[in-house]
Design a protein around this motif. Sequence first.
Motif, PDB file in Angstrom:
ATOM      1  N   PRO A 208       0.827  -1.213   0.000  1.00  0.00           N
ATOM      2  CA  PRO A 208       0.000   0.000   0.000  1.00  0.00           C
ATOM      3  C   PRO A 208       0.852   1.250   0.000  1.00  0.00           C
ATOM      4  N   PRO A 209       0.266   2.406  -0.363  1.00  0.00           N
ATOM      5  CA  PRO A 209       0.969   3.675  -0.196  1.00  0.00           C
ATOM      6  C   PRO A 209       1.240   3.924   1.291  1.00  0.00           C
ATOM      7  N   GLU A 210       2.097   4.895   1.575  1.00  0.00           N
ATOM      8  CA  GLU A 210       2.448   5.157   2.968  1.00  0.00           C
ATOM      9  C   GLU A 210       1.243   5.618   3.768  1.00  0.00           C
ATOM     10  N   HIS A 211       0.409   6.463   3.171  1.00  0.00           N
ATOM     11  CA  HIS A 211      -0.792   6.956   3.839  1.00  0.00           C
ATOM     12  C   HIS A 211      -1.990   6.277   3.178  1.00  0.00           C
ATOM     13  N   VAL A 212      -2.647   5.418   3.895  1.00  0.00           N
ATOM     14  CA  VAL A 212      -3.747   4.665   3.297  1.00  0.00           C
ATOM     15  C   VAL A 212      -4.779   4.331   4.364  1.00  0.00           C
ATOM     16  N   ASP A 213      -6.038   4.329   3.968  1.00  0.00           N
ATOM     17  CA  ASP A 213      -7.137   3.939   4.848  1.00  0.00           C
ATOM     18  C   ASP A 213      -7.352   2.427   4.673  1.00  0.00           C
ATOM     19  N   ILE A 214      -6.826   1.625   5.594  1.00  0.00           N
ATOM     20  CA  ILE A 214      -6.882   0.163   5.470  1.00  0.00           C
ATOM     21  C   ILE A 214      -8.328  -0.326   5.484  1.00  0.00           C
ATOM     22  N   ASP A 215      -9.145   0.234   6.369  1.00  0.00           N
ATOM     23  CA  ASP A 215     -10.547  -0.186   6.450  1.00  0.00           C
ATOM     24  C   ASP A 215     -11.269   0.065   5.130  1.00  0.00           C
ATOM     25  N   LEU A 216     -10.992   1.206   4.522  1.00  0.00           N
ATOM     26  CA  LEU A 216     -11.621   1.530   3.244  1.00  0.00           C
ATOM     27  C   LEU A 216     -11.163   0.566   2.159  1.00  0.00           C
ATOM     28  N   ALA A 217      -9.878   0.218   2.165  1.00  0.00           N
ATOM     29  CA  ALA A 217      -9.356  -0.725   1.171  1.00  0.00           C
ATOM     30  C   ALA A 217      -9.998  -2.099   1.335  1.00  0.00           C
ATOM     31  N   GLU A 218     -10.139  -2.566   2.581  1.00  0.00           N
ATOM     32  CA  GLU A 218     -10.782  -3.859   2.833  1.00  0.00           C
ATOM     33  C   GLU A 218     -12.228  -3.843   2.363  1.00  0.00           C
ATOM     34  N   TRP A 219     -12.918  -2.759   2.641  1.00  0.00           N
ATOM     35  CA  TRP A 219     -14.325  -2.654   2.241  1.00  0.00           C
ATOM     36  C   TRP A 219     -14.474  -2.665   0.720  1.00  0.00           C
ATOM     37  N   LEU A 220     -13.634  -1.904   0.027  1.00  0.00           N
ATOM     38  CA  LEU A 220     -13.736  -1.836  -1.432  1.00  0.00           C
ATOM     39  C   LEU A 220     -13.344  -3.168  -2.063  1.00  0.00           C
ATOM     40  N   LEU A 221     -12.370  -3.848  -1.473  1.00  0.00           N
ATOM     41  CA  LEU A 221     -11.973  -5.169  -1.975  1.00  0.00           C
ATOM     42  C   LEU A 221     -13.134  -6.153  -1.857  1.00  0.00           C
ATOM     43  N   GLY A 222     -13.838  -6.121  -0.720  1.00  0.00           N
ATOM     44  CA  GLY A 222     -14.996  -6.991  -0.543  1.00  0.00           C
ATOM     45  C   GLY A 222     -16.122  -6.664  -1.502  1.00  0.00           C
ATOM     46  N   LEU A 223     -16.338  -5.377  -1.755  1.00  0.00           N
ATOM     47  CA  LEU A 223     -17.385  -4.970  -2.693  1.00  0.00           C
ATOM     48  C   LEU A 223     -17.068  -5.446  -4.105  1.00  0.00           C
ATOM     49  N   ALA A 224     -15.813  -5.322  -4.507  1.00  0.00           N
ATOM     50  CA  ALA A 224     -15.416  -5.796  -5.834  1.00  0.00           C
ATOM     51  C   ALA A 224     -15.580  -7.310  -5.947  1.00  0.00           C
ATOM     52  N   ALA A 225     -15.232  -8.030  -4.871  1.00  0.00           N
ATOM     53  CA  ALA A 225     -15.372  -9.493  -4.889  1.00  0.00           C
ATOM     54  C   ALA A 225     -16.841  -9.895  -5.009  1.00  0.00           C
ATOM     55  N   ASP A 226     -17.719  -9.223  -4.281  1.00  0.00           N
ATOM     56  CA  ASP A 226     -19.149  -9.534  -4.365  1.00  0.00           C
ATOM     57  C   ASP A 226     -19.686  -9.245  -5.766  1.00  0.00           C
ATOM     58  N   THR A 227     -19.235  -8.146  -6.357  1.00  0.00           N
ATOM     59  CA  THR A 227     -19.694  -7.792  -7.704  1.00  0.00           C
ATOM     60  C   THR A 227     -19.236  -8.826  -8.723  1.00  0.00           C
ATOM     61  N   LEU A 228     -17.965  -9.229  -8.642  1.00  0.00           N
ATOM     62  CA  LEU A 228     -17.448 -10.244  -9.564  1.00  0.00           C
ATOM     63  C   LEU A 228     -18.156 -11.580  -9.353  1.00  0.00           C
ATOM     64  N   SER A 229     -18.379 -11.968  -8.091  1.00  0.00           N
ATOM     65  CA  SER A 229     -19.060 -13.234  -7.807  1.00  0.00           C
ATOM     66  C   SER A 229     -20.470 -13.238  -8.383  1.00  0.00           C
ATOM     67  N   ALA A 230     -21.182 -12.126  -8.220  1.00  0.00           N
ATOM     68  CA  ALA A 230     -22.543 -12.039  -8.760  1.00  0.00           C
ATOM     69  C   ALA A 230     -22.527 -12.147 -10.275  1.00  0.00           C
ATOM     70  N   TRP A 231     -21.530 -11.520 -10.914  1.00  0.00           N
ATOM     71  CA  TRP A 231     -21.447 -11.599 -12.378  1.00  0.00           C
ATOM     72  C   TRP A 231     -21.132 -13.028 -12.810  1.00  0.00           C
ATOM     73  N   LEU A 232     -20.205 -13.697 -12.123  1.00  0.00           N
ATOM     74  CA  LEU A 232     -19.865 -15.081 -12.471  1.00  0.00           C
ATOM     75  C   LEU A 232     -21.073 -15.988 -12.341  1.00  0.00           C
ATOM     76  N   MET A 233     -21.865 -15.778 -11.280  1.00  0.00           N
ATOM     77  CA  MET A 233     -23.041 -16.608 -11.063  1.00  0.00           C
ATOM     78  C   MET A 233     -24.079 -16.380 -12.154  1.00  0.00           C
ATOM     79  N   SER A 234     -24.355 -15.114 -12.489  1.00  0.00           N
ATOM     80  CA  SER A 234     -25.359 -14.827 -13.516  1.00  0.00           C
ATOM     81  C   SER A 234     -24.885 -15.280 -14.883  1.00  0.00           C
ATOM     82  N   HIS A 235     -23.585 -15.170 -15.133  1.00  0.00           N
ATOM     83  CA  HIS A 235     -23.053 -15.610 -16.422  1.00  0.00           C
ATOM     84  C   HIS A 235     -23.166 -17.123 -16.567  1.00  0.00           C
ATOM     85  N   ALA A 236     -22.893 -17.849 -15.481  1.00  0.00           N
ATOM     86  CA  ALA A 236     -23.009 -19.308 -15.522  1.00  0.00           C
ATOM     87  C   ALA A 236     -24.452 -19.729 -15.753  1.00  0.00           C
ATOM     88  N   GLN A 237     -25.395 -19.003 -15.122  1.00  0.00           N
ATOM     89  CA  GLN A 237     -26.807 -19.323 -15.314  1.00  0.00           C
ATOM     90  C   GLN A 237     -27.230 -19.063 -16.753  1.00  0.00           C
TER      91      GLN A 237
END
Length: 396
Positions: A208-237
């Motif tokens: 990470p950069p020297e000054h970074v909001d770790i909580d914000l990074a964790e939250w955005l990472l989880g949001l991206a994972a949920d979005t990708l998972s939802a797309w993978l599921m709908s694409h498979a269907q």
Amino acid sequence: MKTKIIPALFDAAEAPMLLINDQVHEWSNARFRELPESLRRSVLTWAQNQSEDWLELEGYRFQRLQVEEHTAILGYIVDRNRLQRTLLLKLLPALQMGGDPYQNTAAVLGPLLGWKNCLAAKRKSNRTLEVLGHWQDGQLLSPTTLPLTGNAAQAFYEGESPKDQQKGLAREFPLDELIQETPSALWIGQRLDLPEQQGVGHLCIWNPPEHVDIDLAEWLLGLAADTLSAWLMSHAQAANKDYEPSNEPLDQLTGLPGPKTFDLALIHAVSTHQQTGQDFLVALVDIDGLTHINDQYGKPAGDRLIHRFADDLLNMCRRRDQVFRLGGDEFLLLMPITHTPPPVTKRLNRISAQIREKMPEFGLNLATATLSEVKGSGEELMLTIDQRLKALKSAK
């Protein structure tokens, strides 16, 4: 003196800053210098060549402060709602455009977070990971395959741990070849889950950069994972829209689907295995000596036994498992595999022991096989099961 004091005061500020004097980049603080090169270049282009007072880019909002030929640029991370909106407005169109969804996710998430590395990987097999998207310093690297053993994300793919996000220092994962050269770097990973299929892949960031909001990074990472998972599921269907259930009537005694329905379900499982790598186990179970039981207890008692056994099979299964009556005393189970094959033998032994308390003559024969061990061939799988069942009976 003032031009020396002002940079000294703001060099350690968490907000990225730069000064422009007569269209020349004169100074920037450490936080600005830590931003990805592509982002710094875009900000400078705007600051030197455009007149708008504000610039919103990659989760940042930059403000122009100008006095005569002197211009100061001040940037700060926008609030979570804006960041979420930015991610979705960029990631969803990128996924819809086609190409590899893991690579598209890394290409969008990397610049948005601003960490040195952003990686999106897919589980390729029990021992390997396929790195399809690796964003590093503004560039996407070529796909590669890595061993699962020793990888920082290994815990995501082993056991049934409910923890889907973890973080640690790179030195905690000395066998991970991607992060071992930066032992002090912070690593954060997020597992990708689908319904009834845990750990299809993962996202991770490190350095990470020297000054970074770790909580914000964790939250955005989880949001991206949920979005990708939802797309993978709908694409498979969507890919499986042509799968139609059988019109075969249910078995009157047990209420279970029959052999024709199983054939269609197996074709669907083979297709899923080929497209996603999802493995399936098929089990053939028959009641040992049903004719003898009918002779000793009567046909109605034998029918009640079959009905009860069918209910027991349904009760021992998970929601996505399927049970079929092949005919007579034979039953088939079709079971998706998440991490390890389901303990069919153990569960059947428990059922058998309960039935033998009232009917000591009761016994079972069981043969199983997985699609992975027959290289995804449905025909080969059924031949393997049939051979194993015959070998088991001949050995008795």
